[in-house]
Design an enzyme around this catalytic site. Sequence first.
Site, PDB file in Angstrom:
ATOM      1  N   SER A 163     -16.414  13.187  -8.685  1.00  0.00           N
ATOM      2  CA  SER A 163     -16.059  14.175  -7.665  1.00  0.00           C
ATOM      3  C   SER A 163     -14.534  14.281  -7.544  1.00  0.00           C
ATOM      4  O   SER A 163     -13.882  14.676  -8.507  1.00  0.00           O
ATOM      5  CB  SER A 163     -16.737  13.787  -6.341  1.00  0.00           C
ATOM      6  OG  SER A 163     -16.760  14.862  -5.442  1.00  0.00           O
ATOM      7  N   ASP A 248     -26.171  19.649  -8.553  1.00  0.00           N
ATOM      8  CA  ASP A 248     -24.865  20.031  -8.012  1.00  0.00           C
ATOM      9  C   ASP A 248     -24.870  21.533  -7.739  1.00  0.00           C
ATOM     10  O   ASP A 248     -25.651  22.288  -8.336  1.00  0.00           O
ATOM     11  CB  ASP A 248     -23.750  19.681  -9.007  1.00  0.00           C
ATOM     12  CG  ASP A 248     -23.158  18.299  -8.789  1.00  0.00           C
ATOM     13  OD1 ASP A 248     -22.866  17.974  -7.630  1.00  0.00           O
ATOM     14  OD2 ASP A 248     -22.984  17.558  -9.775  1.00  0.00           O
ATOM     15  N   HIS A 280     -25.471  15.242  -6.444  1.00  0.00           N
ATOM     16  CA  HIS A 280     -24.068  14.853  -6.515  1.00  0.00           C
ATOM     17  C   HIS A 280     -23.856  13.360  -6.265  1.00  0.00           C
ATOM     18  O   HIS A 280     -22.874  12.780  -6.742  1.00  0.00           O
ATOM     19  CB  HIS A 280     -23.291  15.672  -5.477  1.00  0.00           C
ATOM     20  CG  HIS A 280     -21.806  15.555  -5.581  1.00  0.00           C
ATOM     21  ND1 HIS A 280     -21.063  16.291  -6.484  1.00  0.00           N
ATOM     22  CD2 HIS A 280     -20.914  14.794  -4.890  1.00  0.00           C
ATOM     23  CE1 HIS A 280     -19.785  15.992  -6.346  1.00  0.00           C
ATOM     24  NE2 HIS A 280     -19.667  15.079  -5.388  1.00  0.00           N
TER      25      HIS A 280
END
Length: 306
Positions: A163, A248, A280
């Site tokens: 991320s 995602d 995610h």
Amino acid sequence: MGDRDELRKGETPWKKLSKQELEHQYTPSRWVVRLGAEEALRTYSQTGNEATKEARATRRSLLDVRYGDGEVEKLDIYFPEKVSEALPFCVFLHGGNWQSGSKDASAFMVNPLTAQGVTVVVVGYAIAPKGTLDQMVDQVARSLVFVQKQYPRNEGIYLCGHSAGAHLAAMMLLANWTKHGVTPNLKGFFLVSGIYDLEPIMHTSVNDPLLLTLEDARRNSPQRLLEVGLMQPVDPDCHILVIVGHHDSPEFHRQSREFYQTLCRAGWKSSFKGVHDVDHFEIIWKLTQPDYVLTQIILKTIFQEF
């Protein structure tokens, strides 16, 4: 020009989204499928804490090693059973929207990787609002320089970021190592569910503690910097894997795909991988599992088994 024009066309869809939709796209917890948002975040945090506790209890380690003078400029080093400087190193950068997360709850991959002979380093950096994005990028660069200086006989440094951490890792493709006096022996990148063009997040609550200006966002957007400069790889054998989770958001998928395409245009040895049926958060906490597909991809890349 044709390629760049096509890339620019691909960059514009986010500008057609309302502020509300941008917030939705860039809030990963809204896209989980098996748990509620709060429970998904809680599971992610709990898994990270438990993995770190276990790693510290069962692996040889050096904890809170300073790579700089700043309060959080520390890293943890976890060693395989057979300790040697001539080992591959996997350096992990945690996520958290540049404003949450900690090295002290991010040892997801430690046990599966050290069990196979990889030294794992988990890096701390100054999250917002205390830290600026420029500071975070500089801290990551200095942490890599530190590892290279401490272990100059390493068999390759592989940088993995999740991320926000994937963004920081990607910025290392553009680092000026000359000013640091040392070029880390970077052999691979694992960029997991990252953001590579920061301009969209300026229009979301993610930017509230970051306070990014347009200039800040562009200066720290590897997508834009690579597109403009099309920098040649320092090491043509350095392998970059751009990875995204099945669940995602579409914006995360778009960003990952376009960054991969830009890397290919610039001549980097790159691959794109979508990980099936993970969100995610699952995509990274499942690295605690030795047989997880991404754990195996990382190990096979490090040991060049493809």
